[in-house]
Design a protein around this motif. Structure first.
Motif, PDB file in Angstrom:
ATOM      1  N   GLY A   1       0.821  -1.215   0.000  1.00  0.00           N
ATOM      2  CA  GLY A   1       0.000   0.000   0.000  1.00  0.00           C
ATOM      3  C   GLY A   1       0.848   1.256   0.000  1.00  0.00           C
ATOM      4  N   LEU A   2       1.918   1.245   0.807  1.00  0.00           N
ATOM      5  CA  LEU A   2       2.781   2.430   0.879  1.00  0.00           C
ATOM      6  C   LEU A   2       3.522   2.653  -0.441  1.00  0.00           C
ATOM      7  CD1 LEU A   2       4.154   1.987   4.505  1.00  0.00           C
ATOM      8  CD2 LEU A   2       2.687   3.838   3.684  1.00  0.00           C
ATOM      9  N   ILE A   3       3.909   1.566  -1.083  1.00  0.00           N
ATOM     10  CA  ILE A   3       4.612   1.710  -2.367  1.00  0.00           C
ATOM     11  C   ILE A   3       3.667   2.271  -3.430  1.00  0.00           C
ATOM     12  CG2 ILE A   3       5.465   0.287  -4.293  1.00  0.00           C
ATOM     13  CD1 ILE A   3       7.190  -1.137  -2.202  1.00  0.00           C
ATOM     14  N   VAL A   4       2.423   1.855  -3.405  1.00  0.00           N
ATOM     15  CA  VAL A   4       1.443   2.418  -4.344  1.00  0.00           C
ATOM     16  C   VAL A   4       1.266   3.916  -4.077  1.00  0.00           C
ATOM     17  CG1 VAL A   4      -1.001   2.404  -5.015  1.00  0.00           C
ATOM     18  CG2 VAL A   4       0.236   0.247  -4.751  1.00  0.00           C
ATOM     19  N   ALA A   5       1.264   4.291  -2.789  1.00  0.00           N
ATOM     20  CA  ALA A   5       1.121   5.714  -2.432  1.00  0.00           C
ATOM     21  C   ALA A   5       2.293   6.535  -2.972  1.00  0.00           C
ATOM     22  CB  ALA A   5       1.024   5.862  -0.918  1.00  0.00           C
ATOM     23  N   VAL A   6       3.471   5.945  -2.999  1.00  0.00           N
ATOM     24  CA  VAL A   6       4.640   6.651  -3.556  1.00  0.00           C
ATOM     25  C   VAL A   6       4.597   6.609  -5.088  1.00  0.00           C
ATOM     26  CG1 VAL A   6       7.165   6.697  -3.664  1.00  0.00           C
ATOM     27  CG2 VAL A   6       6.032   6.090  -1.534  1.00  0.00           C
ATOM     28  N   ALA A   7       4.132   5.482  -5.613  1.00  0.00           N
ATOM     29  CA  ALA A   7       4.189   5.280  -7.069  1.00  0.00           C
ATOM     30  C   ALA A   7       3.275   6.248  -7.826  1.00  0.00           C
ATOM     31  CB  ALA A   7       3.820   3.839  -7.413  1.00  0.00           C
ATOM     32  N   LEU A   8       2.115   6.568  -7.259  1.00  0.00           N
ATOM     33  CA  LEU A   8       1.159   7.415  -7.993  1.00  0.00           C
ATOM     34  C   LEU A   8       1.728   8.799  -8.322  1.00  0.00           C
ATOM     35  CD1 LEU A   8      -2.226   6.403  -6.321  1.00  0.00           C
ATOM     36  CD2 LEU A   8      -1.505   6.000  -8.672  1.00  0.00           C
ATOM     37  N   PRO A   9       2.187   9.583  -7.300  1.00  0.00           N
ATOM     38  CA  PRO A   9       2.750  10.893  -7.670  1.00  0.00           C
ATOM     39  C   PRO A   9       4.045  10.766  -8.471  1.00  0.00           C
ATOM     40  CG  PRO A   9       3.062  10.482  -5.318  1.00  0.00           C
ATOM     41  CD  PRO A   9       2.169   9.386  -5.840  1.00  0.00           C
ATOM     42  N   THR A  10       4.798   9.678  -8.218  1.00  0.00           N
ATOM     43  CA  THR A  10       6.043   9.495  -8.959  1.00  0.00           C
ATOM     44  C   THR A  10       5.747   9.267 -10.442  1.00  0.00           C
ATOM     45  OG1 THR A  10       7.031   8.506  -7.001  1.00  0.00           O
ATOM     46  CG2 THR A  10       8.181   8.165  -9.074  1.00  0.00           C
ATOM     47  N   PHE A  11       4.691   8.509 -10.702  1.00  0.00           N
ATOM     48  CA  PHE A  11       4.298   8.262 -12.089  1.00  0.00           C
ATOM     49  C   PHE A  11       3.964   9.577 -12.793  1.00  0.00           C
ATOM     50  CE2 PHE A  11       1.083   7.628 -15.322  1.00  0.00           C
ATOM     51  CZ  PHE A  11       1.640   6.625 -16.087  1.00  0.00           C
ATOM     52  N   VAL A  12       3.158  10.413 -12.114  1.00  0.00           N
ATOM     53  CA  VAL A  12       2.773  11.703 -12.706  1.00  0.00           C
ATOM     54  C   VAL A  12       4.022  12.556 -12.931  1.00  0.00           C
ATOM     55  CG1 VAL A  12       1.443  13.818 -12.345  1.00  0.00           C
ATOM     56  CG2 VAL A  12       0.496  11.618 -11.637  1.00  0.00           C
ATOM     57  N   CYS A  13       4.907  12.532 -11.938  1.00  0.00           N
ATOM     58  CA  CYS A  13       6.133  13.339 -12.019  1.00  0.00           C
ATOM     59  C   CYS A  13       6.962  12.936 -13.244  1.00  0.00           C
ATOM     60  CB  CYS A  13       6.935  13.147 -10.732  1.00  0.00           C
ATOM     61  SG  CYS A  13       8.527  13.953 -10.754  1.00  0.00           S
ATOM     62  N   ILE A  14       7.196  11.635 -13.384  1.00  0.00           N
ATOM     63  CA  ILE A  14       8.054  11.187 -14.485  1.00  0.00           C
ATOM     64  C   ILE A  14       7.354  11.399 -15.830  1.00  0.00           C
ATOM     65  CG2 ILE A  14       9.279   9.216 -15.477  1.00  0.00           C
ATOM     66  CD1 ILE A  14       9.610   8.134 -12.648  1.00  0.00           C
ATOM     67  N   ALA A  15       6.048  11.109 -15.876  1.00  0.00           N
ATOM     68  CA  ALA A  15       5.309  11.314 -17.136  1.00  0.00           C
ATOM     69  C   ALA A  15       5.361  12.783 -17.557  1.00  0.00           C
ATOM     70  CB  ALA A  15       3.870  10.858 -16.981  1.00  0.00           C
ATOM     71  N   ALA A  16       5.198  13.692 -16.587  1.00  0.00           N
ATOM     72  CA  ALA A  16       5.239  15.123 -16.902  1.00  0.00           C
ATOM     73  C   ALA A  16       6.642  15.547 -17.331  1.00  0.00           C
ATOM     74  CB  ALA A  16       4.785  15.934 -15.694  1.00  0.00           C
ATOM     75  N   LEU A  17       7.646  15.013 -16.633  1.00  0.00           N
ATOM     76  CA  LEU A  17       9.024  15.345 -17.015  1.00  0.00           C
ATOM     77  C   LEU A  17       9.321  14.881 -18.438  1.00  0.00           C
ATOM     78  CD1 LEU A  17      11.244  14.591 -13.888  1.00  0.00           C
ATOM     79  CD2 LEU A  17      10.968  16.777 -15.044  1.00  0.00           C
ATOM     80  N   MET A  18       8.866  13.693 -18.752  1.00  0.00           N
ATOM     81  CA  MET A  18       9.107  13.169 -20.098  1.00  0.00           C
ATOM     82  C   MET A  18       8.348  13.992 -21.141  1.00  0.00           C
ATOM     83  SD  MET A  18      11.328  10.902 -19.881  1.00  0.00           S
ATOM     84  CE  MET A  18      12.003  11.852 -18.546  1.00  0.00           C
ATOM     85  N   THR A  19       7.173  14.484 -20.755  1.00  0.00           N
ATOM     86  CA  THR A  19       6.416  15.344 -21.661  1.00  0.00           C
ATOM     87  C   THR A  19       7.187  16.640 -21.915  1.00  0.00           C
ATOM     88  OG1 THR A  19       4.434  14.439 -20.665  1.00  0.00           O
ATOM     89  CG2 THR A  19       4.142  16.348 -22.066  1.00  0.00           C
ATOM     90  N   ALA A  20       7.767  17.159 -20.826  1.00  0.00           N
ATOM     91  CA  ALA A  20       8.578  18.376 -20.974  1.00  0.00           C
ATOM     92  C   ALA A  20       9.770  18.104 -21.878  1.00  0.00           C
ATOM     93  CB  ALA A  20       9.043  18.856 -19.600  1.00  0.00           C
ATOM     94  N   VAL A  21      10.386  16.941 -21.691  1.00  0.00           N
ATOM     95  CA  VAL A  21      11.512  16.578 -22.552  1.00  0.00           C
ATOM     96  C   VAL A  21      11.027  16.468 -24.003  1.00  0.00           C
ATOM     97  CG1 VAL A  21      13.174  14.748 -23.091  1.00  0.00           C
ATOM     98  CG2 VAL A  21      12.803  15.419 -20.728  1.00  0.00           C
ATOM     99  N   GLY A  22       9.854  15.845 -24.177  1.00  0.00           N
ATOM    100  CA  GLY A  22       9.277  15.716 -25.521  1.00  0.00           C
ATOM    101  C   GLY A  22       9.067  17.073 -26.161  1.00  0.00           C
ATOM    102  N   ALA A  23       8.625  18.047 -25.352  1.00  0.00           N
ATOM    103  CA  ALA A  23       8.394  19.398 -25.884  1.00  0.00           C
ATOM    104  C   ALA A  23       9.698  20.051 -26.322  1.00  0.00           C
ATOM    105  CB  ALA A  23       7.710  20.257 -24.830  1.00  0.00           C
TER     106      ALA A  23
END
Lengths: 312, 404
Positions: free
Chosen positions: B267-289
């Motif tokens: 449960g705790l790992i899922v709690a960390v994984a959710l914002p981390t997923f958004v963070c990395i996806a957004a960073l990659m989007t910025a890189v894509g831009a």
């Protein structure tokens, strides 16, 4: 610049620099409601940068832009239709789905976008292709699709960059009629194009920019009169020859008539008097207006010559 | 109204990817892999359960005790007096194979296996143990059992016991969650980069930005990517649970029975994984831009992959000191946090505050990354064919705020 009515677009001394490149140095013009306005200029003149500043995609380094009565705001985007030069559609998506999606981003519901789209697809002969991926359409078809995407939400202000690129004469005429129709319905059109004969056919007023500066600005007929110079078009009945005329430097055939280049001392009245005195059967006698192409070339060349002189 | 447009961008993004054949292949690749594993297990069990009749000729007089029962009655032993009799029985189809232990076997340690078709490997293993059993005749039973049991290493770690043979299925669930997270991040990030670069390449970005705010577009795209990731997650978890149930209840797979899941760490790992997923996806989007062409995306992908799996490369160091500075540091760094915490949870009881602090850091980074993605999109969208200069981006924003 304003004629009493609130202008749809007002660009006042805008400038924009990208690194070492001065894309726009000093451009000013206003677009009145309900008119078709031409934004002209050679490649690299700064037309697209100016359009992007109008749309607030770029902020000007100096100067100001007013659109639909003030600075650009998110809520105004639904009242504007913009067609960039080249492409602008999702290539891997079906035509209908792509156009409906872009329409919904302009605050149409999917159902309303679909309802409005059907007659436009019919009008542009694209209905049979609506299920195809955009990339499978010809360049002309994609151009027509882009035009549909620009007007689907019935914008008050339409900004189109090279709307006739890739279109055959039939479809070009279709787009011309569409733009006129939209204007009659109250829309304002700001059109950037290289196709001068389309500008002549459509535009009330133009601004010509070169190297980021205004070169010409005003009503098209006034600009043409200003550039008319000392040439006359004379046609005599039955294709007959002209009598000898004093004060004419050059006579060249021109579309069944004669184009007369007058000497500095001569006037059109003086030539007409000579024709009447010679009992010539005059069928046509008019001041030879330059085409916009000629004005464009002369204006841009004059600018370049001045620059070269400054440089020397 | 604004939310509606974000929703429309997200929905379009979701549907576009969900329709792609490559996505469907990816979506069902894990379940297909699981089905393959289960199929192999069934096949293995079937082979194990096939009865083999094994003859033997004990010229060495060694096999006094043939009562080894480790494989039950799957191998039946039939003694023969001479190789000729055994051969005749083999050819008559009465036995599947036979061993010959020659008279000098005690010295030579060489036996002969005769067959018409190769018997299952189980036969060799079973007969070898019978020979070992008889060679150890007279030894204490405990010694015999130990030797026949083979090697067994038990790892004892501070704070958490690991059974012999590695973690149990229940203990491995947090690591499995981290693995799925890494896979989702990898596929989604590549997709996000491609989407933004394609939008730049085909100029749609200019049309979109003239309709909605750049930030709305980015939030919508990221939300669509999250939707895709959740769909993948739902399908995979459903198949995993189904496969585990099938394995435990139908196939009688021992390690899947009585699974004691470490729900706290999962449960705790899922709690960390959710914002981390958004963070990395957004960073990659910025890189894509900031990229110019889709082929640039392929150059960035491996770096993301390496960063995500960095904790695995450092496995020995993390296992050796699961609560040391390196472990804690990697647990708090968004890109490596999920995998590090999952690995540490195998060896130690990771304090809850480290999970929550890591989740909070990822959340803040996610918010910053979404903002950065919007800014990069706005700055980079019109630099067709050119990479975005990040120094220019930050400088330009500064200049803008001054002029505004």
């Amino acid at each position: 610049m304003s004629d009493g009515h609130e202008n749809c677009v007002e660009v006042v001394h805008v400038a924009k620099r990208f690194g070492e490149t001065q894309a726009v140095a000093d451009v000013s013009f206003a677009v009145a409601p309900g008119e078709i306005f031409g934004l002209l200029g050679p490649n690299g003149a700064g037309k697209t940068t100016t359009i992007r500043m109008i749309l607030d995609i770029f902020k000007p380094d100096s100067g100001s832009v007013s659109i639909l009565g003030g600075p650009m705001a998110e809520t105004k985007k639904d009242r504007i239709g913009y067609m960039p030069e080249e492409r602008g559609l999702y290539q891997e998506t079906s035509l209908e789905r792509c156009l409906i999606y872009l329409g919904t981003l302009k605050n149409l519901s999917p159902a309303e976008a679909r309802r409005r789209l059907a007659p436009l697809l019919d009008r542009f002969d694209l209905a049979a292709h609506k299920g195809k991926k955009v990339k499978e359409l010809s360049k002309g078809m994609q151009q027509k699709a882009q035009i549909i995407s620009t007007i689907l939400h019935r914008p008050e202000l339409i900004i189109v960059d090279e709307p006739f690129a890739g279109l055959d004469p039939v479809n070009t005429q279709l787009v011309i009629e569409l733009l006129r129709e939209l204007c009659r319905q109250g829309a304002t059109v700001l059109m950037s194009t290289h196709q001068m004969h389309q500008v002549e056919a459509l535009c009330d007023r133009i601004v010509l920019i070169n190297e980021g500066h205004n070169v010409l600005y005003g009503r098209l007929d006034e600009i043409r009169r200003r550039y008319a110079g000392d040439a006359l078009l004379v046609q005599v009945r039955d294709g007959g020859a002209l009598p000898p005329l004093v004060g004419v430097d050059q006579v060249v055939p021109h579309n069944g008539a004669f184009k007369l280049t007058l000497a500095r001392s001569a006037t059109s009245e003086h030539i007409l008097e000579q024709l009447v005195a010679a009992h010539a059967s005059v069928f046509k006698f008019e001041v030879a207006m330059p085409t916009l192409d000629e004005i464009f070339i002369r204006s841009v060349s004059a600018g370049q010559a001045a620059e070269e002189a400054d440089y020397a | 109204m604004l939310d509606t447009r974000i929703w429309r961008v997200a929905r379009y993004q979701f549907e576009e990817q969900a329709r792609q054949r490559s996505f469907l292949v990816l979506l069902f690749s894990l379940p297909l892999f699981l089905m393959m594993i289960l199929g192999m297990d069934i096949l293995f069990k079937h082979l194990q359960q096939s009865h083999t009749t094994l003859g033997y000729v004990d010229a060495a007089g060694l096999l006094a005790d043939t009562s080894l029962t480790t494989v039950g009655d799957e191998v039946q032993l039939v003694p023969f007096a001479t190789p000729g009799e055994a051969r005749a029985a083999l050819e008559a189809g009465q036995i599947d194979a036979y061993y010959v232990l020659p008279a000098g076997y005690r010295d030579s340690r060489r036996a002969e296996l005769v067959y018409l078709e190769p018997p299952p490997s189980l036969v060799w293993w079973h007969f070898a143990n019978i020979v070992r059993l008889n060679l150890m005749a007279g030894q204490p039973g405990m010694v015999v059992d130990r030797i026949l049991g083979g090697t067994a290493v038990t790892v004892r770690a501070a704070g958490r016991d690991l059974p012999a043979g590695g973690p149990s299925a229940g203990q491995a669930v947090p690591l499995l969650a981290a693995g799925i997270f890494a896979f989702l991040v990898l596929t989604t990030s590549s997709y996000m980069m491609e989407v933004v670069v394609e939008d730049k390449e085909n100029r749609t970005i200019e049309v979109i930005i003239s309709s909605i705010h750049a930030g709305q577009m980015m939030v919508g795209k990221i939300a669509g990517a999250i939707g895709i990731a959740l769909l993948q997650l739902a399908v995979w978890v459903a198949f995993l649970v189904g496969a585990a149930w099938l394995g435990a209840n139908v196939l009688d797979v021992g390690w899947l029975q009585n699974v004691d899941v470490n729900w706290r760490d999962t449960g705790l790992i899922v709690a960390v994984a959710l914002p981390t997923f958004v963070c990395i996806a957004a960073l990659m989007t910025a890189v894509g831009a900031s990229l110019a062409e889709t082929q640039d995306v392929q150059q960035i992908g491996p770096f993301v992959f390496m960063a995500l799996l960095l904790p695995l490369y450092l496995f020995v160091a993390l296992a050796g000191n699961p609560n040391g500075p390196l472990a804690i540091g990697l647990s708090l760094f968004p890109v490596t946090s999920v995998m590090t915490l999952a690995l540490r949870s195998l060896f130690s009881e990771v304090p809850a505050w480290q999970f929550w602090l890591s989740a909070a850091i990822s959340f803040v980074c996610a918010a910053g990354a979404v903002w950065l993605a919007g800014a990069a999109l706005r700055a980079g969208m019109l630099s067709y064919g050119k990479r975005l200069n990040w120094r220019d981006l930050l400088g330009r924003r500064g200049a803008r705020s001054v002029s505004a």
